[in-house]
Motif scaffolding. Structure first.
Motif, PDB file in Angstrom:
ATOM      1  N   GLY A 282       0.877  -0.859  -0.436  1.00 20.48           N
ATOM      2  CA  GLY A 282      -0.018   0.146   0.348  1.00 20.48           C
ATOM      3  C   GLY A 282       1.071   1.296   0.198  1.00 20.48           C
ATOM      4  O   GLY A 282       2.093   1.174  -0.045  1.00 20.48           O
ATOM      5  N   ARG A 302      -4.494   3.944   0.086  1.00 18.98           N
ATOM      6  CA  ARG A 302      -4.424   2.960  -0.960  1.00 18.98           C
ATOM      7  C   ARG A 302      -3.702   1.083  -0.406  1.00 18.98           C
ATOM      8  O   ARG A 302      -2.699   1.020  -1.085  1.00 18.98           O
ATOM      9  CB  ARG A 302      -4.330   2.891  -2.493  1.00 18.98           C
ATOM     10  CG  ARG A 302      -5.032   1.834  -3.354  1.00 18.98           C
ATOM     11  CD  ARG A 302      -4.717   2.718  -5.055  1.00 18.98           C
ATOM     12  NE  ARG A 302      -5.739   1.397  -6.073  1.00 18.98           N
ATOM     13  CZ  ARG A 302      -5.133   0.226  -6.456  1.00 18.98           C
ATOM     14  NH1 ARG A 302      -3.524   0.275  -6.046  1.00 18.98           N
ATOM     15  NH2 ARG A 302      -5.624  -0.591  -7.712  1.00 18.98           N
ATOM     16  N   TYR A 303      -4.402   0.301   0.063  1.00 21.26           N
ATOM     17  CA  TYR A 303      -4.023  -1.463   0.300  1.00 21.26           C
ATOM     18  C   TYR A 303      -4.685  -1.965  -0.531  1.00 21.26           C
ATOM     19  O   TYR A 303      -5.741  -2.066  -1.020  1.00 21.26           O
ATOM     20  CB  TYR A 303      -4.028  -0.787   1.331  1.00 21.26           C
ATOM     21  CG  TYR A 303      -3.541  -2.459   1.844  1.00 21.26           C
ATOM     22  CD1 TYR A 303      -2.287  -2.807   2.543  1.00 21.26           C
ATOM     23  CD2 TYR A 303      -5.001  -3.659   1.909  1.00 21.26           C
ATOM     24  CE1 TYR A 303      -2.142  -3.761   3.329  1.00 21.26           C
ATOM     25  CE2 TYR A 303      -4.425  -4.634   2.502  1.00 21.26           C
ATOM     26  CZ  TYR A 303      -2.838  -4.533   2.956  1.00 21.26           C
ATOM     27  OH  TYR A 303      -2.266  -6.277   3.409  1.00 21.26           O
ATOM     28  N   VAL A 304      -3.520  -2.892  -1.476  1.00 20.91           N
ATOM     29  CA  VAL A 304      -3.816  -4.305  -1.845  1.00 20.91           C
ATOM     30  C   VAL A 304      -3.579  -5.374  -1.382  1.00 20.91           C
ATOM     31  O   VAL A 304      -2.668  -5.841  -0.332  1.00 20.91           O
ATOM     32  CB  VAL A 304      -3.402  -4.479  -3.273  1.00 20.91           C
ATOM     33  CG1 VAL A 304      -3.373  -5.303  -4.376  1.00 20.91           C
ATOM     34  CG2 VAL A 304      -3.576  -2.865  -4.214  1.00 20.91           C
ATOM     35  N   ARG A 305      -4.187  -6.658  -1.084  1.00 23.38           N
ATOM     36  CA  ARG A 305      -4.522  -7.445  -0.568  1.00 23.38           C
ATOM     37  C   ARG A 305      -3.793  -8.417  -1.704  1.00 23.38           C
ATOM     38  O   ARG A 305      -4.717  -8.833  -2.510  1.00 23.38           O
ATOM     39  CB  ARG A 305      -5.243  -8.189   0.306  1.00 23.38           C
ATOM     40  CG  ARG A 305      -4.760  -9.520   1.172  1.00 23.38           C
ATOM     41  CD  ARG A 305      -4.690  -9.167   2.230  1.00 23.38           C
ATOM     42  NE  ARG A 305      -4.425  -8.439   2.939  1.00 23.38           N
ATOM     43  CZ  ARG A 305      -5.129  -9.251   4.376  1.00 23.38           C
ATOM     44  NH1 ARG A 305      -6.102 -10.121   3.904  1.00 23.38           N
ATOM     45  NH2 ARG A 305      -5.697  -7.574   5.468  1.00 23.38           N
ATOM     46  N   GLN A 306      -3.102  -9.018  -1.469  1.00 25.40           N
ATOM     47  CA  GLN A 306      -2.827 -10.879  -3.055  1.00 25.40           C
ATOM     48  C   GLN A 306      -2.704 -11.707  -2.180  1.00 25.40           C
ATOM     49  O   GLN A 306      -1.768 -12.517  -1.936  1.00 25.40           O
ATOM     50  CB  GLN A 306      -1.353  -9.983  -3.217  1.00 25.40           C
ATOM     51  CG  GLN A 306      -1.230  -8.816  -3.939  1.00 25.40           C
ATOM     52  CD  GLN A 306       0.464  -8.115  -4.800  1.00 25.40           C
ATOM     53  OE1 GLN A 306       1.152  -8.135  -3.568  1.00 25.40           O
ATOM     54  NE2 GLN A 306       0.512  -8.002  -5.401  1.00 25.40           N
ATOM     55  N   ASP A 313      -7.651  -9.277  -6.919  1.00 26.44           N
ATOM     56  CA  ASP A 313      -6.874  -8.728  -5.509  1.00 26.44           C
ATOM     57  C   ASP A 313      -7.251  -7.192  -4.701  1.00 26.44           C
ATOM     58  O   ASP A 313      -7.623  -6.235  -5.176  1.00 26.44           O
ATOM     59  CB  ASP A 313      -5.115  -8.300  -5.505  1.00 26.44           C
ATOM     60  CG  ASP A 313      -4.472  -8.875  -6.482  1.00 26.44           C
ATOM     61  OD1 ASP A 313      -4.304 -10.245  -6.027  1.00 26.44           O
ATOM     62  OD2 ASP A 313      -3.414  -8.450  -6.811  1.00 26.44           O
ATOM     63  N   THR A 315      -9.245  -4.491  -2.603  1.00 30.86           N
ATOM     64  CA  THR A 315      -8.630  -3.706  -3.039  1.00 30.86           C
ATOM     65  C   THR A 315      -9.354  -2.099  -1.924  1.00 30.86           C
ATOM     66  O   THR A 315     -10.622  -2.319  -2.471  1.00 30.86           O
ATOM     67  CB  THR A 315      -8.077  -2.748  -4.475  1.00 30.86           C
ATOM     68  OG1 THR A 315      -7.090  -3.792  -5.095  1.00 30.86           O
ATOM     69  CG2 THR A 315      -7.021  -1.038  -4.033  1.00 30.86           C
ATOM     70  N   SER A 317      -8.853   1.750  -1.012  1.00 30.71           N
ATOM     71  CA  SER A 317      -8.888   3.197  -0.763  1.00 30.71           C
ATOM     72  C   SER A 317     -10.062   4.415   0.250  1.00 30.71           C
ATOM     73  O   SER A 317     -11.020   4.115   0.105  1.00 30.71           O
ATOM     74  CB  SER A 317      -8.239   3.709  -2.106  1.00 30.71           C
ATOM     75  OG  SER A 317      -8.356   3.125  -2.876  1.00 30.71           O
ATOM     76  N   ASN A 344     -12.614  -5.503  -6.298  1.00 29.24           N
ATOM     77  CA  ASN A 344     -12.138  -6.858  -5.918  1.00 29.24           C
ATOM     78  C   ASN A 344     -12.439  -8.365  -4.992  1.00 29.24           C
ATOM     79  O   ASN A 344     -12.047  -8.642  -4.318  1.00 29.24           O
ATOM     80  CB  ASN A 344     -10.966  -6.509  -6.325  1.00 29.24           C
ATOM     81  CG  ASN A 344     -10.655  -6.201  -7.144  1.00 29.24           C
ATOM     82  OD1 ASN A 344     -11.237  -6.091  -8.232  1.00 29.24           O
ATOM     83  ND2 ASN A 344      -9.062  -5.083  -8.006  1.00 29.24           N
TER      84      ASN A 344
END
Length: 372
Positions: A282, A302-306, A313, A315, A317, A344
């Protein structure tokens, strides 16, 4: 703050003791009226009287004794307060999920350390303390790490943030801090123990071999930075060992203060992490603008988990805007509005409510903070 001579009742030697040692009591009491709501078919909304929306409520005691020759000894005891209910925040005994004390317990959960400091060699610190990887999240976000709706989304939704046993602090730690006279350069390292016995194993299912976990809760981290004039930059990384999958957290924070623009301070953080096979990353960008006796603050994160596998993914914000008016150095009132969006499959929400996957959450709060 109220300073009390540690040897105030020492009779004829009082004046000498006062010159060599001190005890300081300090704290913050912060409360806010908060409204948050989610959206979508599974959403909820809530009115709350919350605590720590601008700055975490706390009560602490710290002391220092001058030992001569540039050497001093000190201690720091600090507990978090939920002043809306009169209870405390939980602590953790072993940097693992099974070591978390019950919510509401009064403990010195924020910091509990004893230290020796040399003006030339630096500081050795023992006890429960902030991890090196936490500091950049706290310092390079306009809203800090208070629990309000504007607080750092990377910290609140990340794998290595609020919910991780070592996301903020580590118990049973040994820390070293470089001396303060290095021309703006600073740094620290920490090693913390999970304190499991040598033959400790995870609970085994019938027919399965036991999995050793004697190193669970062991943390190691390092932070290096430079601050001079308007510029500040810092990088940190840390690893917590778990038999089910190690937690790795790294971040980079930086800020610049533009004195010619009313003291505008622009800041940001880049954040990467993993927990076992799941990754996250992020970024945050924000500013603080002094305006008379107050300040305007804003941030976008903004943070994205994978997750594992070929899947979208999740996401999240968040955009936050706030204003703080300082009546004095101790007392302030504030107001914040925030909006959090998901995509997502993410379903993060603001404090105390739920929102449906791929929907938004909004809220507002206003409160007062008094420090002492």
């Amino acid at each position: 703050m109220k300073k009390i001579c540690a040897a105030a009742a020492a009779g004829l030697v009082t004046s000498v003791a006062c010159a060599q040692s001190s005890l300081t009591m300090f704290g913050v009491v912060d409360a806010a009226v908060t409204y948050t709501t989610g959206s979508g078919p599974a959403s909820t909304s809530r009115w709350q009287l919350t605590n720590s929306a601008n700055s975490f409520s706390r009560l602490g005691f710290r002391g220092n004794e001058d030992l001569g020759g540039g050497l001093s000894a000190g201690f720091w005891l600090e507990e978090g307060l939920m002043n809306d209910t009169g209870t405390g925040f939980p602590s953790n005994t072993n940097n693992q999920l099974n070591g978390t004390a019950g919510l509401g317990t009064q403990t010195f959960n924020r910091r509990s350390t004893v230290s020796l400091t040399s003006s030339t060699l630096g500081e050795l610190r023992l006890g429960r303390d902030y991890t090196p990887t936490f500091w950049n999240t706290a310092l390079f976000d306009p809203f800090g790490t208070g629990s309000g709706i504007g607080a750092n989304q990377l910290y609140f939704s990340g794998l290595g943030g609020l919910q991780a046993p070592t996301g903020t602090r580590a118990s049973n730690s040994i820390g070293y801090f470089l001396p303060a006279n290095l021309g703006g350069f600073y740094g620290s390292v920490m090693y913390a123990m999970g304190e499991n016995i040598s033959n400790s194993t995870l609970p085994a299912t019938p027919g399965a071999l036991p999995v050793p976990n004697k190193n669970d809760g062991r943390y190691g981290g390092i932070r290096l930075g430079y601050q001079s004039g308007p510029f500040h930059v810092s990088i940190a990384t840390g690893l917590t060992t778990y038999a089910t999958g190690d937690l790795r957290v790294s971040n980079l924070g930086a800020s610049w203060t533009f004195e010619q623009l009313m003291g505008l301070r622009v800041m940001g953080e880049y954040y990467v992490e993993s927990l076992g096979a799941v990754d996250g990353k992020g970024a945050l960008l924000g500013f603080i603008l002094p305006v008379g006796p107050g300040e305007i603050k804003a941030s976008y994160a903004r943070y994205v988990r994978q997750p594992v596998g070929n899947v979208p993914d999740p996401t999240t914000s968040k955009l936050a805007l706030g204003y703080v008016y300082n009546f004095s150095k101790r007392t302030a009132v504030y107001a914040t509005v925030a909006r959090l969006t998901n995509s997502n499959g993410a379903s993060q929400a603001l404090t105390g409510v739920t929102t449906s996957p791929n929907h938004a959450s909004t809220g507002g709060e206003t409160g007062v903070r008094v420090a002492f």
